[in-house]
Scaffold this motif. Structure first.
Motif, PDB file in Angstrom:
ATOM      1  N   GLU A  19       0.840  -1.242  -0.119  1.00 35.97           N
ATOM      2  CA  GLU A  19      -0.130   0.009  -0.031  1.00 35.97           C
ATOM      3  C   GLU A  19       0.951   1.164   0.011  1.00 35.97           C
ATOM      4  O   GLU A  19       0.578   2.140  -1.048  1.00 35.97           O
ATOM      5  CB  GLU A  19      -0.990   0.078   1.153  1.00 35.97           C
ATOM      6  N   TRP A  28      -2.420   4.701  -6.070  1.00 35.87           N
ATOM      7  CA  TRP A  28      -3.439   4.389  -5.062  1.00 35.87           C
ATOM      8  C   TRP A  28      -4.711   5.280  -5.395  1.00 35.87           C
ATOM      9  O   TRP A  28      -4.532   6.449  -5.630  1.00 35.87           O
ATOM     10  CB  TRP A  28      -2.917   4.888  -3.669  1.00 35.87           C
ATOM     11  N   GLN A  56      -5.287  -2.949  -5.465  1.00 36.69           N
ATOM     12  CA  GLN A  56      -5.833  -2.265  -4.202  1.00 36.69           C
ATOM     13  C   GLN A  56      -6.971  -2.861  -3.758  1.00 36.69           C
ATOM     14  O   GLN A  56      -7.280  -2.963  -2.352  1.00 36.69           O
ATOM     15  CB  GLN A  56      -5.935  -0.942  -4.676  1.00 36.69           C
TER      16      GLN A  56
END
Length: 111
Positions: A19, A28, A56
């Motif tokens: 992440e 992201w 994601q």
């Protein structure tokens, strides 16, 4: 700490690193894809999502549930080659993300 909890801890750390790297390279997203796109039955939702969206909103979400609930990890993982292929033609630098994915592939696959 048992070997099982060690692996879950290591996987959790790698998920956070993935992440962080996605945020660092600007892939992201703050907006999730529509439900129809997430419902794809194709590998990596290739027909409805960009690879980074799948990473994601499908992979990270599912892996976080597995780790939090203590479910069994997959027997094998091979996501890094998909990342390498995806970033080969993209402007974003994907080498760091591919390395993070290689690390999680090794953890999950036990090598």
């Amino acid at each position: 700490m048992s070997a099982s909890s060690d692996i879950f801890s290591d996987v959790a750390d790698r998920l956070l690193s993935i992440e962080a790297e996605m945020r660092r390279i600007g892939v992201w997203s703050s907006e999730p894809p529509c439900a129809e796109a997430l419902a794809s039955t194709q590998p990596f939702c290739i027909d409805t999502l960009a690879f980074t969206e799948w990473l994601q909103f499908v992979f990270l979400v599912r892996m976080k549930v597995i780790v939090e609930q203590g479910y069994g990890l997959p027997d094998v993982s091979g996501i890094a080659p998909m990342a390498e292929e995806y970033f080969r033609v993209r402007p974003e630098p994907g080498e760091g993300l591919a390395r993070e994915l290689e690390a999680i592939d090794r953890l999950i696959s036990g090598s």
